[in-house]
Motif scaffolding. Structure first.
Motif, mmCIF file in Angstrom:
data_model
loop_
_atom_site.group_PDB
_atom_site.id
_atom_site.type_symbol
_atom_site.label_atom_id
_atom_site.label_comp_id
_atom_site.label_asym_id
_atom_site.label_seq_id
_atom_site.Cartn_x
_atom_site.Cartn_y
_atom_site.Cartn_z
ATOM 1 N N ASN A 138 21.506 111.736 -7.699
ATOM 2 C CA ASN A 138 22.787 112.627 -7.923
ATOM 3 C C ASN A 138 23.501 111.505 -9.587
ATOM 4 N N THR A 139 23.176 110.616 -9.072
ATOM 5 C CA THR A 139 23.401 110.151 -10.258
ATOM 6 C C THR A 139 22.874 110.271 -12.005
ATOM 7 N N GLY A 140 21.375 110.980 -11.194
ATOM 8 C CA GLY A 140 20.675 111.783 -12.314
ATOM 9 C C GLY A 140 21.388 113.002 -12.898
ATOM 10 N N LEU A 141 21.614 113.640 -11.678
ATOM 11 C CA LEU A 141 22.383 114.553 -12.270
ATOM 12 C C LEU A 141 23.267 114.530 -12.816
ATOM 13 N N LEU A 142 24.286 113.698 -12.217
ATOM 14 C CA LEU A 142 24.971 113.749 -12.885
ATOM 15 C C LEU A 142 25.232 113.363 -14.022
ATOM 16 N N ALA A 143 24.251 112.466 -14.891
ATOM 17 C CA ALA A 143 24.111 112.174 -16.208
ATOM 18 C C ALA A 143 23.749 113.095 -16.800
ATOM 19 N N VAL A 144 22.715 113.892 -16.337
ATOM 20 C CA VAL A 144 21.543 114.915 -16.894
ATOM 21 C C VAL A 144 23.027 115.690 -17.224
ATOM 22 N N VAL A 145 23.471 116.323 -16.338
ATOM 23 C CA VAL A 145 24.462 117.749 -16.599
ATOM 24 C C VAL A 145 25.263 117.379 -17.651
ATOM 25 N N SER A 146 26.148 116.617 -16.883
ATOM 26 C CA SER A 146 27.591 116.313 -17.628
ATOM 27 C C SER A 146 27.092 115.666 -18.867
ATOM 28 N N ILE A 147 26.014 114.906 -19.688
ATOM 29 C CA ILE A 147 25.772 115.194 -21.123
ATOM 30 C C ILE A 147 25.812 116.070 -21.436
ATOM 31 N N ALA A 148 24.284 116.525 -21.517
ATOM 32 C CA ALA A 148 24.514 118.181 -21.346
ATOM 33 C C ALA A 148 25.750 118.866 -22.088
ATOM 34 N N PHE A 149 26.697 119.065 -20.990
ATOM 35 C CA PHE A 149 27.807 119.675 -21.529
ATOM 36 C C PHE A 149 29.220 118.938 -22.505
ATOM 37 N N GLU A 150 28.748 117.998 -22.344
ATOM 38 C CA GLU A 150 29.627 117.319 -23.372
ATOM 39 C C GLU A 150 28.786 117.529 -24.637
ATOM 40 N N ILE A 151 27.597 117.522 -24.945
ATOM 41 C CA ILE A 151 27.060 117.263 -26.292
ATOM 42 C C ILE A 151 27.536 119.388 -26.573
ATOM 43 N N VAL A 152 27.070 119.775 -25.682
ATOM 44 C CA VAL A 152 27.242 121.481 -26.313
ATOM 45 C C VAL A 152 29.339 121.921 -26.733
ATOM 46 N N ILE A 153 29.725 121.199 -25.425
ATOM 47 C CA ILE A 153 31.490 121.621 -25.930
ATOM 48 C C ILE A 153 31.576 120.565 -26.917
ATOM 49 N N ALA A 154 31.500 119.564 -27.058
ATOM 50 C CA ALA A 154 31.572 118.589 -27.961
ATOM 51 C C ALA A 154 31.054 119.154 -29.848
ATOM 52 N N PHE A 155 30.076 119.751 -29.733
ATOM 53 C CA PHE A 155 29.869 120.365 -31.266
ATOM 54 C C PHE A 155 30.395 121.813 -31.182
ATOM 55 N N ILE A 156 31.172 122.552 -30.081
ATOM 56 C CA ILE A 156 31.833 123.695 -30.877
ATOM 57 C C ILE A 156 33.085 122.814 -31.313
#
Length: 310
Positions: A88-106
């Motif tokens: 769960n910790t690994g899933l939380l890290a990968v998914v949340s950081i990936a979405f954060e990067i995409v949304i933050a870039f836009i």
């Protein structure tokens, strides 16, 4: 006679300063209290945690510690709840950081493009508010927002004709809720870093790309991403470390449930220590968290240095 005159005219030798009055001793004396305080705050608790992790000991009977060596670590690696917490910790890290990067870039691109407007500065300040709120308060806010009966989330879904969602009452929905909360809070942090990276790109490079007829995707892949990948990686390192110690939001909202669907490493260590009073097992879990974060950080820092050398 000449020697006497020369000795009389020569400047007197500076008196030797004692060791106590020396600059090096004084500097050491000034920083020694801080070093001692940091050592007591970090090094000693770490060593004591390592000591407890190789002993079978209850929190209510600390003097009855029994040495078990690597037994606690072996038991953890065969514990399905601990393995689920790692997943769960690994899933939380990968998914949340990936979405954060995409949304933050836009969002960062939008803020940079509209930077000439006066009201953008105020909007940017409002957008950064979530990262300034403590995670405990964020968890309390969203425990009301996602309340199945009185929460505004289900109220808004009902307004558009959708049925209520059991945000914290079903396994998939609970994990999705934790991900949404984490992304909502820390996307502004990634946006701030990405915007700083975009603003550091020289305007003449954009002019050259425009003159050469480069499309937006060419500018994105050949200019912007290579220019900001170092600062994005730095943000990823910081977010991974932060995710490995992710605790407050889960503790306030789901307590790791329903079942073990939202169990994370820090909550597992907390429960072993302060709910089941297994100080040895909890300390072993904490040491594993530290080792994993150290390995990930070391690898990421080496990758960051390689990017900088390029």
């Amino acid at each position: 006679m000449a020697n006497a005159v020369m000795q009389a005219g020569a400047p007197a030798a500076a008196p030797r300063r004692s060791f106590i009055h020396g600059d090096r001793f004084q500097m050491t004396a000034f920083i020694a209290p801080t070093c001692i305080f940091l050592a007591m705050l970090t090094i000693w608790p770490f060593l004591y945690s390592v000591y407890l992790s190789v002993h079978s000991v209850k929190l209510t009977a600390m003097k009855r510690a029994v040495f078990v060596g690597a037994g606690n670590y072996i038991n953890l690696l065969s514990d399905t709840l601990f393995l689920r917490a790692m997943l769960n910790t690994g899933l939380l890290a990968v998914v949340s950081i990936a979405f954060e990067i995409v949304i933050a870039f836009i969002i960062a691109k939008a803020f940079v493009s509209l930077s000439h407007l006066k009201w953008v500065n105020g909007l940017r300040s409002l957008f950064m508010l979530p990262m300034m709120v403590t995670p405990l308060i964020v968890g309390m806010i969203f425990s009301y927002v996602f309340n199945p009966v009185l929460g505004i989330a289900n109220y808004l879904l009902g307004g558009v004709g959708l049925g209520p969602v059991p945000w914290f009452g079903e396994s998939t929905a609970a994990m999705l809720s934790i991900l949404l909360i984490n992304i909502w809070q820390w996307t502004p942090f990634m946006m701030l870093l990405i915007m700083a990276g975009l603003l550091s790109i020289r305007s003449d490079l954009y002019e050259a790309a425009r003159v050469d007829g480069a499309k937006w995707h060419h500018v994105l892949t050949l200019l912007e991403i290579p220019s900001i990948k170092g600062i994005v990686l730095l943000g990823v390192i910081l977010r991974i470390i932060d995710t490995l110690r992710f605790f407050d939001v889960v503790y306030v909202t789901t307590r790791g449930g329903p079942g073990d669907s939202t169990m994370v490493l820090t909550l597992y260590a907390y429960q072993q220590n302060f709910q089941f009073f297994q100080a040895g097992v909890g300390s072993a879990a904490a040491v594993i968290i530290l080792v994993v974060s150290t390995i990930v950080t070391t690898f990421a820092v080496r990758l960051l240095r390689r990017i900088e050398d390029e």
